[in-house]
Design an enzyme around this catalytic site. Structure first.
Site, PDB file in Angstrom:
ATOM      1  N   TYR A  65       0.825  -1.212   0.000  1.00 24.31           N
ATOM      2  CA  TYR A  65       0.000   0.000   0.000  1.00 24.31           C
ATOM      3  C   TYR A  65       0.854   1.255   0.000  1.00 24.31           C
ATOM      4  O   TYR A  65       2.025   1.230   0.372  1.00 24.31           O
ATOM      5  CB  TYR A  65      -0.982   0.004   1.174  1.00 24.31           C
ATOM      6  N   CYS A  66       0.247   2.344  -0.456  1.00 19.66           N
ATOM      7  CA  CYS A  66       0.840   3.676  -0.410  1.00 19.66           C
ATOM      8  C   CYS A  66      -0.254   4.628   0.047  1.00 19.66           C
ATOM      9  O   CYS A  66      -1.181   4.219   0.741  1.00 19.66           O
ATOM     10  CB  CYS A  66       1.427   4.069  -1.765  1.00 19.66           C
ATOM     11  N   ARG A  67      -0.177   5.893  -0.330  1.00 18.38           N
ATOM     12  CA  ARG A  67      -1.195   6.844   0.115  1.00 18.38           C
ATOM     13  C   ARG A  67      -2.522   6.630  -0.600  1.00 18.38           C
ATOM     14  O   ARG A  67      -3.571   6.620   0.015  1.00 18.38           O
ATOM     15  CB  ARG A  67      -0.696   8.285  -0.083  1.00 18.38           C
TER      16      ARG A  67
END
Length: 102
Positions: A65-67
């Protein structure tokens, strides 16, 4: 790579005994909060990211995941090119995360 909604990502993660959660955001973003029990490797490290990821156990499943889901999709693609077969991108990323945060 598979793009998963949060509910699918969480449900699959719960059933996966060989799972690693990978956060590819910047250190500043991680300092604002993260999903518990994550490994952090900043995708903006460029070649450094590739070296660090390539050293990971390719037999494991990686929940990335990221933002917002863009960088994590890119990370999954890089990992697939390096020989990782089980990478799962969190659609909506941390911005839309409603689970536990540390």
């Amino acid at each position: 790579m598979a793009d998963l909604t949060q509910s699918d990502w969480v449900n699959q993660l719960k059933e996966d005994e060989n799972a690693v959660i990978l956060d590819v955001r910047t250190a500043a973003e991680v300092a604002e909060g993260k999903i518990p029990n994550t490994l952090h490797i900043d995708i903006y490290k460029g070649q450094g990211f590739v070296y660090e990821v390539d050293a990971l156990d390719k037999s494991k499943s990686f929940y990335v995941y990221c933002r917002s889901g863009g960088r994590s999709a890119q990370a999954c693609n890089i990992m697939n090119q390096l020989g990782f077969e089980k990478t799962y991108n969190l659609l909506g990323g941390f911005n839309e995360w409603t689970g536990d945060v540390e």
